[in-house]
Design a protein around this motif. Structure first.
Motif, PDB file in Angstrom:
ATOM      1  N   PRO A 194       3.268   8.157  12.646  1.00 58.52           N
ATOM      2  CA  PRO A 194       2.512   9.220  13.332  1.00 58.52           C
ATOM      3  C   PRO A 194       2.072   8.849  14.741  1.00 58.52           C
ATOM      4  O   PRO A 194       2.011   9.726  15.616  1.00 58.52           O
ATOM      5  CB  PRO A 194       1.311   9.443  12.401  1.00 58.52           C
ATOM      6  CG  PRO A 194       1.216   8.227  11.548  1.00 58.52           C
ATOM      7  CD  PRO A 194       2.598   7.705  11.416  1.00 58.52           C
ATOM      8  N   GLN A 195       1.756   7.574  14.975  1.00 58.67           N
ATOM      9  CA  GLN A 195       1.305   7.188  16.315  1.00 58.67           C
ATOM     10  C   GLN A 195       2.386   7.435  17.372  1.00 58.67           C
ATOM     11  O   GLN A 195       2.083   7.754  18.526  1.00 58.67           O
ATOM     12  CB  GLN A 195       0.885   5.714  16.332  1.00 58.67           C
ATOM     13  CG  GLN A 195      -0.380   5.421  15.549  1.00 58.67           C
ATOM     14  CD  GLN A 195      -0.107   5.155  14.074  1.00 58.67           C
ATOM     15  OE1 GLN A 195       0.971   5.497  13.577  1.00 58.67           O
ATOM     16  NE2 GLN A 195      -1.063   4.547  13.384  1.00 58.67           N
ATOM     17  N   GLY A 196       3.633   7.290  16.986  1.00 57.53           N
ATOM     18  CA  GLY A 196       4.731   7.518  17.919  1.00 57.53           C
ATOM     19  C   GLY A 196       5.396   8.864  17.752  1.00 57.53           C
ATOM     20  O   GLY A 196       6.343   9.187  18.494  1.00 57.53           O
ATOM     21  N   LEU A 244      12.051  -2.564   3.613  1.00 59.74           N
ATOM     22  CA  LEU A 244      11.099  -1.463   3.418  1.00 59.74           C
ATOM     23  C   LEU A 244       9.858  -1.774   4.237  1.00 59.74           C
ATOM     24  O   LEU A 244       9.228  -2.821   4.057  1.00 59.74           O
ATOM     25  CB  LEU A 244      10.751  -1.353   1.933  1.00 59.74           C
ATOM     26  CG  LEU A 244       9.871  -0.208   1.472  1.00 59.74           C
ATOM     27  CD1 LEU A 244      10.553   1.128   1.724  1.00 59.74           C
ATOM     28  CD2 LEU A 244       9.559  -0.362  -0.021  1.00 59.74           C
ATOM     29  N   LEU A 245       9.488  -0.878   5.137  1.00 55.72           N
ATOM     30  CA  LEU A 245       8.326  -1.061   6.009  1.00 55.72           C
ATOM     31  C   LEU A 245       7.242  -0.076   5.568  1.00 55.72           C
ATOM     32  O   LEU A 245       7.455   1.141   5.600  1.00 55.72           O
ATOM     33  CB  LEU A 245       8.728  -0.826   7.470  1.00 55.72           C
ATOM     34  CG  LEU A 245       7.718  -1.191   8.548  1.00 55.72           C
ATOM     35  CD1 LEU A 245       7.332  -2.663   8.477  1.00 55.72           C
ATOM     36  CD2 LEU A 245       8.285  -0.861   9.932  1.00 55.72           C
ATOM     37  N   VAL A 246       6.085  -0.608   5.163  1.00 53.34           N
ATOM     38  CA  VAL A 246       5.034   0.213   4.568  1.00 53.34           C
ATOM     39  C   VAL A 246       3.701  -0.048   5.268  1.00 53.34           C
ATOM     40  O   VAL A 246       3.240  -1.195   5.303  1.00 53.34           O
ATOM     41  CB  VAL A 246       4.876  -0.096   3.067  1.00 53.34           C
ATOM     42  CG1 VAL A 246       3.827   0.825   2.437  1.00 53.34           C
ATOM     43  CG2 VAL A 246       6.206   0.040   2.336  1.00 53.34           C
ATOM     44  N   PRO A 247       3.046   0.988   5.829  1.00 58.12           N
ATOM     45  CA  PRO A 247       1.688   0.812   6.356  1.00 58.12           C
ATOM     46  C   PRO A 247       0.658   0.957   5.238  1.00 58.12           C
ATOM     47  O   PRO A 247       0.757   1.851   4.396  1.00 58.12           O
ATOM     48  CB  PRO A 247       1.556   1.945   7.375  1.00 58.12           C
ATOM     49  CG  PRO A 247       2.463   3.026   6.852  1.00 58.12           C
ATOM     50  CD  PRO A 247       3.578   2.342   6.098  1.00 58.12           C
ATOM     51  N   GLY A 285       4.769  -0.355  17.557  1.00 56.08           N
ATOM     52  CA  GLY A 285       5.588   0.765  18.014  1.00 56.08           C
ATOM     53  C   GLY A 285       7.010   0.372  18.333  1.00 56.08           C
ATOM     54  O   GLY A 285       7.891   1.230  18.405  1.00 56.08           O
ATOM     55  N   THR A 286       7.208  -0.924  18.532  1.00 56.98           N
ATOM     56  CA  THR A 286       8.554  -1.430  18.802  1.00 56.98           C
ATOM     57  C   THR A 286       8.929  -2.554  17.856  1.00 56.98           C
ATOM     58  O   THR A 286      10.027  -2.576  17.305  1.00 56.98           O
ATOM     59  CB  THR A 286       8.653  -1.949  20.253  1.00 56.98           C
ATOM     60  OG1 THR A 286       8.368  -0.879  21.156  1.00 56.98           O
ATOM     61  CG2 THR A 286      10.048  -2.492  20.537  1.00 56.98           C
TER      62      THR A 286
END
Length: 533
Positions: A194-196, A244-247, A285-286
């Motif tokens: 969502p931030q990006g 898998l990338l999970v916040p 973000g990157t």
């Protein structure tokens, strides 16, 4: 998606003898699909296909109150072969209904692992406001394609305009390739950032142990962001798969979000063969930046593992679940012996879906896992038997008056003067067969021992005991065991440590007993339930 040694031999045979001939050999193989059925090992709580081979879960999602699960599937045999996406649905994550093959392989293309996005805003333009598309991101493995050498792996897209009933291939596949082409570029996973205001995709170059990150605003065109390849625990021949990338909020604090990178590794996992490692860090973000890692050459136990048993691989998150805590489901198996499991006419099953949280454990962020709330609802509906506290001394055992092939067991061990204590499950009346879970109060090690669990000789690589360090302030250990007809899932100390292991006990192995060696142990909060389908 793993190419095991048998899989490599299969593709070699296809090149030399043709696909049809190899499929016929698989179908007719008397050592595989024509084995006698083994209904005593058909799981009751865990999804398994009615027949044939299954491995990685793919693209699970929730839509209109129905959970959809896709999975790597060979509809022609009980060993790994040409990969399609099988499909099953459920309203409670426990009772699944097979829906047939969703995305089939062809002689020109295998369909490897991937993820799903519900494009409710039709950002891709592939649907409409009235019929938003479902997008299945998957790896294509090309054969006989003039644009790509045989065996090339690239990321492709299939989509559905009728909520998953039918699927069609995107006209401009593949949507993402490497230059030059790679035979190890696979397993896309997609999450909203969502931030990006964009989507993030993680993929791997498996044999380089490298995660590649991309971004997109329309889900069709992807721009490279960065590579993640930390120094640390890597071995020759190790593959990284299913990134898998999970916040997650740390300790439930919405103002302190961390990111967790989960990768499946094979071989060389903590319990041998295949397993799942994770890294806690931040995403700017990157790049994904992990927290401080153990020094180069550190023991594997110094790293973070999702599971300390042998039989969890390729976990993936359910998509489109809104603000609910993340739900994961994984393949309950190990590539060391997956194609030799003594089950028929199916081979392969899933773990229970689990809910993830990130909590401070022993002073550092760690993943904590618990069975999905729907499972706890089932246990409560079936009724829970509570037993009085028990003091057990050397040479003594307490056999629970309630047993069965499918059990939920919760118990707390409080140290007296014992050296170690524990519980035996799936035990025969004579006590000779059983799976032993024990805690050593002196070393702080928790062990799941399946050396006397039943059939263990079907593979020399079927590891027999798995050990993990579990600190216990005050000498107290809480155990939550989910026992199915052919598996033990252990959640210790509120899910701070997990062990998942397959077992193949003889009929009648339904007993449960408690034991203590070298002194006395007090067992408290003993709760047993018999959840069933």
């Amino acid at each position: 998606m793993k190419r095991s040694d048998p899989a490599a031999r299969f593709h070699h045979a296809v090149r030399h003898h043709g696909l049809a001939a190899c499929l016929l050999l698989i179908i007719l193989s008397p050592a595989r699909a024509q084995d006698a059925p083994t209904p005593q090992w058909r799981p009751a709580l865990h999804f398994s296909p009615t027949e044939h081979w299954m491995n990685d879960p793919n693209g699970p999602f929730l839509l209109d109150g129905t959970y959809h699960l896709f999975y790597q599937y060979n509809p022609a045999g009980t060993v790994w072969g040409p990969m399609s996406w099988g499909h099953a649905t459920s309203t409670d994550l426990l009772h699944w209904h097979e829906q047939g093959v969703a995305i089939p392989s062809t002689p020109a293309e295998d369909i490897f692992s991937g993820a799903m996005v519900y494009d409710g805003s039709n950002r891709s333009g592939l649907g409409s406001a009235s019929a938003p598309p479902l997008l299945a991101f998957h790896t294509s493995v090309f054969h006989g394609n003039p644009a790509h050498p045989d065996g090339t792996q690239a990321q492709s897209l299939s989509y559905s305009l009728d909520r998953g009933a039918h699927w069609q291939s995107y006209a401009h596949n593949p949507i993402l390739t490497l230059q030059p082409d790679s035979r190890q570029f696979r397993d896309p996973s997609v999450v909203w950032y969502p931030q990006g205001q964009c989507w993030l995709m993680t993929t791997v170059v498996a044999d380089a142990q490298l995660v590649k990150l991309y971004r997109s605003t329309d889900l069709l065109h992807w721009s490279f962001l960065s590579d993640f390849q930390p120094s640390g625990y890597r071995k020759p021949g190790m593959l990284w798969e299913m990134p898998l990338l999970v916040p997650l909020p740390l300790d439930g604090n919405p103002h302190d979000t961390r990111w967790v990178m989960i990768v499946s590794v094979n071989p060389w996992s903590i319990a041998g063969g295949s397993g799942v490692q994770y890294f806690v860090g931040r995403f700017d973000g990157t790049r994904f930046i992990p927290d401080a890692l153990p020094p180069e050459g550190a023991d594997p136990s110094a790293y973070d593992w999702l599971d300390h048993g042998a039989d969890q691989y390729a976990p993936i998150r359910f998509a489109n679940t809104g603000t609910r805590p993340p739900l994961l489901i994984a393949w309950m198996n190990n590539w060391d012996y997956a194609d030799t499991l003594p089950t028929a006419p199916w081979r392969g099953q899933m773990t229970l879906p689990v809910q993830l949280a990130l909590k401070t454990v022993d002073g550092r962020p760690a993943l904590v896992q618990a069975p999905a709330p729907q499972y706890d609802d089932l246990v409560r509906r079936q009724g829970i038997a509570a037993f009085a506290d028990r003091d057990v001394g050397p040479g003594q055992t307490w056999r629970a008056p309630l047993g069965g092939p499918v059990l939920d067991i919760r118990v707390t061990l409080r140290r007296g003067d014992a050296a170690h204590a524990g519980i035996v499950v799936r035990q025969t009346p004579d006590g000779r067969t059983g799976t032993v879970i024990s805690y050593d109060f002196l070393s702080g090690n928790l062990t799941l021992d399946r050396s006397r669990s039943g059939q263990v000789g079907f593979s020399p690589r079927f590891s027999l005991a798995h050990i993990a360090h579990l600190p216990t302030p005050g000498g107290t250990v809480s155990l939550h065991l989910v026992i199915d007809r052919n598996s033990v899932e252990l959640f210790a100390n509120g899910g701070a440590l997990r062990m998942t292991d397959l077992v193949f006990p003889p009929p009648g192995s339904d007993g449960v007993s408690l034991f203590s060696d070298g002194g006395h142990t007090r067992f408290t909060e003993i709760r047993i339930s018999a959840p069933a389908r």
